[in-house]
Motif scaffolding. Structure first.
Motif, PDB file in Angstrom:
ATOM      1  N   ASP A  76      -1.456   2.719   0.694  1.00 51.56           N
ATOM      2  CA  ASP A  76      -0.278   2.960  -0.138  1.00 51.56           C
ATOM      3  C   ASP A  76      -0.336   4.375  -0.714  1.00 51.56           C
ATOM      4  O   ASP A  76      -1.240   5.156  -0.396  1.00 51.56           O
ATOM      5  N   GLN A  77       0.619   4.711  -1.577  1.00 47.03           N
ATOM      6  CA  GLN A  77       0.681   6.083  -2.102  1.00 47.03           C
ATOM      7  C   GLN A  77      -0.508   6.426  -3.000  1.00 47.03           C
ATOM      8  O   GLN A  77      -0.729   7.593  -3.316  1.00 47.03           O
ATOM      9  N   TYR A  78      -1.279   5.403  -3.378  1.00 47.81           N
ATOM     10  CA  TYR A  78      -2.470   5.653  -4.204  1.00 47.81           C
ATOM     11  C   TYR A  78      -3.736   5.679  -3.358  1.00 47.81           C
ATOM     12  O   TYR A  78      -4.844   5.707  -3.887  1.00 47.81           O
ATOM     13  N   THR A 101       3.371   5.210   4.094  1.00 50.52           N
ATOM     14  CA  THR A 101       3.839   6.381   3.340  1.00 50.52           C
ATOM     15  C   THR A 101       4.234   7.509   4.294  1.00 50.52           C
ATOM     16  O   THR A 101       4.017   7.428   5.499  1.00 50.52           O
ATOM     17  N   GLU A 147       1.884  11.828   0.907  1.00 52.06           N
ATOM     18  CA  GLU A 147       1.061  10.847   0.180  1.00 52.06           C
ATOM     19  C   GLU A 147      -0.293  10.626   0.858  1.00 52.06           C
ATOM     20  O   GLU A 147      -1.213  10.091   0.248  1.00 52.06           O
ATOM     21  N   MET A 196       8.523   8.308   2.215  1.00 47.92           N
ATOM     22  CA  MET A 196       8.429   7.004   1.553  1.00 47.92           C
ATOM     23  C   MET A 196       9.742   6.245   1.742  1.00 47.92           C
ATOM     24  O   MET A 196      10.821   6.832   1.719  1.00 47.92           O
TER      25      MET A 196
END
Length: 314
Positions: free
Chosen positions: A198-200, A230, A234, A258
């Motif tokens: 994910d974006q994290y 993503t 990202e 995204m």
């Protein structure tokens, strides 16, 4: 006709370009339930049986755009997924047919080597989780689901196997084991293992890129990759970390940015130019990145723009 080097030799010497999205290109044909096997709406992989000309046209469009590699239309053709459509007992046969179709299109192009990559997507289960529906499945069933799929793809002539869009690192391990099992019965070919962050920078169940890489990097894979979820921006910190390991060659296949929700549909708005700028930047900075391409929201225009970026580096 261009001499075809082994896939791993090719990525030592050149940046290879993968194709773009398959599902969204299928939607452009406006498929109806009757287009699918047994009227099973949404059974995209089954179109190889009922609408093979559609799949050939999509493969061809990406090769014409300059892709070096096309992925087989087998994203959902592991045994557990095929069971949902009543085709589980034909897993080897289906995957062989899907691979043969892709190989037949690739062989039409004689200007340079073109490679066919066997796509192996998620089973739909999350073996690491405690979810009563998604987590309660034997590990052997998952391993077998991938072993059968890999066997069919190898028999169909793929140049490499790609475990992709993976959200559970335990499932990635099982898929790798299944692929090795299939190779022991058939022949050894290169193996790429992708995870989806994910974006994290974390997988669905919280595994970060460092833990994911450490878990599978010594399992006999040839390339480690990131795809889907993503856009390229990202992925930057994860790609940077992976490049610093100076170990396995890397694949980076992001979405066209995204996803944005419009009317209940995911829409991807990153233009071919912006995507090619971002991935061109990766190629300049990160020497272990040897494969790029596009996932959700990308089309032949994105692949054409990426081709220009790669060619400009020669």
């Amino acid at each position: 006709m261009a001499q075809k080097r082994p896939f791993l030799d090719a990525i030592k010497n050149d940046i290879l370009l993968f194709d773009g999205a398959m599902g969204t290109e299928i939607q452009k044909f406006d498929p109806k339930p009757e287009d699918f096997p047994d009227g099973k709406d949404g059974f995209n992989d089954g179109l190889v049986l009922t609408r093979p000309e559609w799949i050939k046209k999509i493969h061809r469009s990406y090769l014409e755009a300059g892709a070096d590699c096309i992925e087989t239309n087998s994203f959902g053709s592991n045994k557990l997924k095929l069971d949902e459509y009543g085709f589980g007992d034909k897993t080897i046969e289906m995957n062989k047919k899907i691979a043969e179709l892709a190989c037949s299109v690739a062989s039409e192009f004689t200007d340079k080597p073109r490679y066919v990559i066997g796509s192996m997507g998620p089973t739909g289960f999350l073996p690491s989780s405690n979810d009563p529906d998604l987590g309660q499945i034997s590990l052997e069933k998952i391993r077998e689901a991938y072993a059968l799929q890999a066997e069919g793809l190898i028999l169909g002539g793929v140049d490499a196997l790609l475990i992709e869009t993976s959200q559970d690192i335990l499932e990635v391990k099982l898929a790798i084991e299944g692929a090795h099992e299939a190779m022991a019965k058939t022949k050894k070919i290169p193996l790429i293992a992708n995870v989806t962050l994910d974006q994290y920078g974390k997988m669905l169940l919280g595994t970060n890129v460092q833990a994911a890489y450490t878990t599978v990097s010594d399992m006999g894979i040839d390339v480690f990759g990131l795809n889907c979820s993503t856009g390229p921006i990202e992925m930057t910190s994860s790609v940077q970390w992976l490049d610093e390991q100076n170990d396995l060659n890397l694949l980076v296949v992001p979405n066209a940015g995204m996803p944005e929700n419009e009317g209940g549909h995911a829409v991807y708005k990153m233009t071919p130019e912006k995507m090619s700028d971002a991935l061109g930047d990766f190629l300049s900075k990160y020497k272990k990145v040897r494969i790029i391409g596009g996932c959700c929201g990308t089309n032949p225009a994105h692949i054409s723009a990426l081709r220009k970026v790669i060619d400009a580096r020669k």
